[in-house]
Design an enzyme around this catalytic site. Structure first.
Site, PDB file in Angstrom:
ATOM      1  N   GLU A 141       6.862   5.881   0.304  1.00  0.00           N
ATOM      2  CA  GLU A 141       5.542   5.322   0.599  1.00  0.00           C
ATOM      3  C   GLU A 141       5.669   3.862   1.030  1.00  0.00           C
ATOM      4  O   GLU A 141       5.766   2.959   0.175  1.00  0.00           O
ATOM      5  CB  GLU A 141       4.658   5.381  -0.651  1.00  0.00           C
ATOM      6  CG  GLU A 141       4.384   6.775  -1.148  1.00  0.00           C
ATOM      7  CD  GLU A 141       3.050   6.837  -1.893  1.00  0.00           C
ATOM      8  OE1 GLU A 141       2.224   7.660  -1.517  1.00  0.00           O
ATOM      9  OE2 GLU A 141       2.849   6.038  -2.821  1.00  0.00           O
ATOM     10  N   ASN A 158      -3.319  11.826  -5.246  1.00  0.00           N
ATOM     11  CA  ASN A 158      -3.312  10.764  -6.256  1.00  0.00           C
ATOM     12  C   ASN A 158      -4.719  10.161  -6.281  1.00  0.00           C
ATOM     13  O   ASN A 158      -5.084   9.433  -5.362  1.00  0.00           O
ATOM     14  CB  ASN A 158      -2.267   9.701  -5.877  1.00  0.00           C
ATOM     15  CG  ASN A 158      -2.334   8.486  -6.794  1.00  0.00           C
ATOM     16  OD1 ASN A 158      -2.911   8.547  -7.872  1.00  0.00           O
ATOM     17  ND2 ASN A 158      -1.734   7.382  -6.358  1.00  0.00           N
ATOM     18  N   SER A 184      -1.745   6.751   3.916  1.00  0.00           N
ATOM     19  CA  SER A 184      -2.834   7.088   4.846  1.00  0.00           C
ATOM     20  C   SER A 184      -2.648   8.454   5.510  1.00  0.00           C
ATOM     21  O   SER A 184      -2.960   8.631   6.691  1.00  0.00           O
ATOM     22  CB  SER A 184      -3.016   5.975   5.881  1.00  0.00           C
ATOM     23  OG  SER A 184      -3.349   4.759   5.233  1.00  0.00           O
ATOM     24  N   LYS A 239      -5.867   7.972  -8.218  1.00  0.00           N
ATOM     25  CA  LYS A 239      -5.918   6.588  -8.702  1.00  0.00           C
ATOM     26  C   LYS A 239      -7.043   6.451  -9.743  1.00  0.00           C
ATOM     27  O   LYS A 239      -7.257   7.363 -10.533  1.00  0.00           O
ATOM     28  CB  LYS A 239      -6.098   5.609  -7.541  1.00  0.00           C
ATOM     29  CG  LYS A 239      -5.130   5.891  -6.384  1.00  0.00           C
ATOM     30  CD  LYS A 239      -5.065   4.796  -5.396  1.00  0.00           C
ATOM     31  CE  LYS A 239      -4.228   5.241  -4.216  1.00  0.00           C
ATOM     32  NZ  LYS A 239      -3.702   4.173  -3.430  1.00  0.00           N
ATOM     33  N   GLU A 254       1.614   0.525  -6.722  1.00  0.00           N
ATOM     34  CA  GLU A 254       0.559  -0.214  -7.436  1.00  0.00           C
ATOM     35  C   GLU A 254       0.981  -0.480  -8.882  1.00  0.00           C
ATOM     36  O   GLU A 254       0.623  -1.501  -9.464  1.00  0.00           O
ATOM     37  CB  GLU A 254      -0.770   0.570  -7.360  1.00  0.00           C
ATOM     38  CG  GLU A 254      -1.342   0.524  -5.950  1.00  0.00           C
ATOM     39  CD  GLU A 254      -2.202   1.712  -5.574  1.00  0.00           C
ATOM     40  OE1 GLU A 254      -2.643   2.461  -6.471  1.00  0.00           O
ATOM     41  OE2 GLU A 254      -2.433   1.898  -4.362  1.00  0.00           O
ATOM     42  N   HIS A 310       4.828   4.220  -8.777  1.00  0.00           N
ATOM     43  CA  HIS A 310       3.944   3.995  -7.632  1.00  0.00           C
ATOM     44  C   HIS A 310       3.921   2.492  -7.339  1.00  0.00           C
ATOM     45  O   HIS A 310       3.981   1.676  -8.264  1.00  0.00           O
ATOM     46  CB  HIS A 310       2.534   4.512  -7.957  1.00  0.00           C
ATOM     47  CG  HIS A 310       1.640   4.537  -6.753  1.00  0.00           C
ATOM     48  ND1 HIS A 310       1.032   3.410  -6.266  1.00  0.00           N
ATOM     49  CD2 HIS A 310       1.288   5.560  -5.922  1.00  0.00           C
ATOM     50  CE1 HIS A 310       0.318   3.737  -5.186  1.00  0.00           C
ATOM     51  NE2 HIS A 310       0.460   5.034  -4.956  1.00  0.00           N
ATOM     52  N   GLY A 352      -3.402   3.107   1.630  1.00  0.00           N
ATOM     53  CA  GLY A 352      -4.810   2.719   1.567  1.00  0.00           C
ATOM     54  C   GLY A 352      -5.251   1.796   2.687  1.00  0.00           C
ATOM     55  O   GLY A 352      -6.322   1.203   2.624  1.00  0.00           O
TER      56      GLY A 352
HETATM   57  C1  PEP Z   1      -1.102   6.733  -2.569  1.00  0.00           C
HETATM   58  O1  PEP Z   1      -1.976   6.466  -3.370  1.00  0.00           O
HETATM   59  O2  PEP Z   1       0.018   6.998  -2.968  1.00  0.00           O
HETATM   60  C2  PEP Z   1      -1.428   6.733  -1.132  1.00  0.00           C
HETATM   61  C3  PEP Z   1      -0.499   7.066  -0.282  1.00  0.00           C
HETATM   62  O3  PEP Z   1      -2.731   6.379  -0.788  1.00  0.00           O
HETATM   63  P1  PEP Z   1      -3.435   6.609   0.649  1.00  0.00           P
HETATM   64  O4  PEP Z   1      -3.184   8.029   1.055  1.00  0.00           O
HETATM   65  O5  PEP Z   1      -4.884   6.329   0.413  1.00  0.00           O
HETATM   66  O6  PEP Z   1      -2.792   5.653   1.608  1.00  0.00           O
END
Ligand code: PEP
Length: 251
Positions: free
Chosen positions: A167, A9, A213, A11, A97, A95, A173
């Site tokens: 998630e 992803n 992460s 973003k 976000e 997601h 992040g």
């Molecule tokens: C994500 O954007 O869904 C995500 C899990 O980001 P990261 O791997 O940077 O934590």
């Protein structure tokens, strides 16, 4: 036997030339599609270019969100018809976000998941709890409720095609990864919820990713767990060499 799926992803990162360079570096190193589904979910602006650049490689391209309607007066939005028309295969829905900053609700998430299926797009449905909810012992009830509302009205056949990304918001992040055991427990809760709503057989088919992460150093352990069938990866999907390492771990 569920085929693993690793999805990046991006973003709101990368310029057009960086996106092109990434695909040039990764093409030819993507594992066979029989072993692994490999996906990059890119900013909408680059989707056409990336679909073309990926060409016949097993790399598939996904969007990061979409509107639930096929067309209409929705300034600035992108429709599933438009995504499917340019050759996009996947779309991330709900997601954290999007839920946090763009007013996505369980209702819009459900409408978008259904709409994605109607337009031959595979939804990657995101669910997960906040730090406070986990601390308060609410992880299970939050995740179960998100799953139940998101899949309302889907058929068994659609559920079998669905990808769910667990998630935990506190791990996205932040560099804080859930332990493999905690991630597996939550993914198991998602699977059990699907079994209770559909059947054990259907729940055995749905693919559940962990996201938060994930990086080359921890993906192997996460993927070794019973209920984790892949990963949704933000930061570590931005560099071609680290994305390729994640794909290698998944294949
Ligand atoms: C994500 O954007 O869904 C995500 C899990 O980001 P990261 O791997 O940077 O934590």
């Amino acid at each position: 036997m569920r085929k693993p799926i690793i999805a990046g992803n991006w973003k709101m990162y990368k310029t057009a030339s960086q996106a092109k360079e990434f695909v040039e570096q990764v093409n030819g190193l993507v594992p066979d599609a029989e072993k692994l589904d490999s996906v990059i979910c890119a900013p909408a602006l680059y989707l056409t270019q990336l679909v073309d650049a990926a060409g016949n490689s097993p790399l598939k391209i996904g969007a990061q969100t979409m509107h639930e309607k096929g067309e209409g007066a929705f300034t600035g939005e992108i429709s599933p018809v438009q995504l499917a028309d340019i050759g996009v295969d996947y779309v991330i829905i709900g997601h954290s976000e999007r839920r946090q900053y763009f007013n996505e609700t369980d209702e819009t998430v459900n409408a978008k998941v259904k709409s994605a299926f109607s337009h031959q797009l595979t939804p990657i449905l995101c669910v997960g709890e906040t730090d406070e909810q986990r601390e308060a012992g609410q992880m299970e009830s939050i995740v179960e409720a998100q799953v139940e509302k998101a899949v309302e009205g889907l058929t068994d056949a659609q559920i079998a095609e669905l990808v769910i990304a667990y998630e935990p918001i506190w791990a996205i992040g932040t560099g804080k990864t859930a332990t493999a055991e905690d991630a597996n427990e939550a993914c198991g809760i998602v699977r059990k919820k699907i079994a209770s709503l559909y059947s054990e057989d259907t729940a055995g088919k749905v693919r559940i990713q962990y996201g938060g992460s994930v990086k080359p150093a921890n993906i192997q352990e996460l993927l070794s767990m019973e209920h984790i069938d892949g990963a949704l990866v933000g930061g570590a999907s931005l560099e071609a060499d680290s994305f390729v390492k994640l794909l290698e771990a998944g294949s």
